[in-house]
Design an enzyme around this catalytic site. Structure first.
Site, PDB file in Angstrom:
ATOM      1  N   SER A  48      53.898  48.257 119.147  1.00  0.00           N
ATOM      2  CA  SER A  48      55.120  49.013 118.907  1.00  0.00           C
ATOM      3  C   SER A  48      56.243  48.097 118.455  1.00  0.00           C
ATOM      4  CB  SER A  48      55.541  49.734 120.192  1.00  0.00           C
ATOM      5  OG  SER A  48      56.830  50.295 120.081  1.00  0.00           O
ATOM      6  N   TYR A  51      58.470  50.040 129.201  1.00  0.00           N
ATOM      7  CA  TYR A  51      57.569  50.181 128.050  1.00  0.00           C
ATOM      8  C   TYR A  51      57.731  48.986 127.110  1.00  0.00           C
ATOM      9  CZ  TYR A  51      55.532  52.208 123.803  1.00  0.00           C
ATOM     10  OH  TYR A  51      54.790  52.446 122.671  1.00  0.00           O
TER      11      TYR A  51
END
Length: 223
Positions: free
Chosen positions: A129, A142
């Site tokens: 990501s 995250y």
């Protein structure tokens, strides 16, 4: 690596980006695609081979290795976000993110590396990501887990080079999946992200930056 004729396994292959990976791998001529999910009954892509798998469960990972002895391509796609921050978030939620986003993919790499070596080297695609390089309130657990996944991807690339295993990292900004459903922002089409990832994999790219925002975030590290 060549996708045509490959034997692939996609974690989280029942929905979201994972389902697109399963579909596009089959469209590109993969000989077999294991679509792994905690509940294999959720796999509905024609031609896919459903596989029960929880990447945080060592016994389930071992069972997957015993089944997919023909594997040549591992796509580590399964992931989770809990919305936890690092200081105020529940520690159990932070651990869940690391278990799923870092330790789970690492367990899959460690388990399947010998299989890939026996089958000629093959490849690994880790779905990471843009948050690997950013911090943002509400997703900092995250982000930390994805930063660890970025580092892990770079490390295993070096460690597996000697056995001929290609390791590619995929990095993207907000993409239109269930994980991002609550965010009212512009999002990538997951089909476009997967297409870019598989193009990069076939080209031998160490990293695929799937959109302009991600390219800018990576470039900004130099500042």
């Amino acid at each position: 690596m060549n996708i045509e004729g490959s034997i692939a396994l996609v974690t989280g292959g029942n929905r979201g980006i994972g389902r697109h990976f399963v579909e596009q791998l089959l469209e590109r001529g993969a000989a077999k695609v294991y679509a792994a999910a905690r509940d294999p009954r959720a796999v509905d892509v024609p031609g896919a081979v459903p596989l029960a798998l929880d990447i945080t469960d060592p016994d389930a990972v071992a069972a997957a290795v015993a089944t997919a002895t023909d594997l040549t391509l591992l796509v580590n796609n399964a992931g989770v976000t809990t919305g936890a921050d690092l200081v105020t978030g529940e520690l159990t939620a932070i651990k869940q993110e690391f278990d799923t986003n870092f330790y789970g993919p690492l367990a899959m790499v460690r388990a399947f590396a010998p299989v890939l070596a026996r089958n000629g080297g093959g490849g690994i695609l880790n779905v990471n990501s843009r948050m690997s390089w950013l911090a943002y309130p509400g997703v900092n657990a995250y982000a930390a887990s994805k930063a660890a996944a970025w580092s892990m991807t770079n490390g295993v690339r070096l460690e597996l080079a000697g056995q001929g295993t290609q390791v590619t990292g995929l990095y993207m900004s907000s993409t239109d999946t269930d994980m991002m459903a609550a965010w009212d922002i512009e999002k990538n089409d997951p089909a476009d992200v997967v297409r870019a990832a598989l193009d990069g994999l076939e080209a031998g790219a160490p990293e695929v930056l799937a959109d302009q925002e991600t390219k800018e975030a990576k470039a900004a590290l130099a500042t």
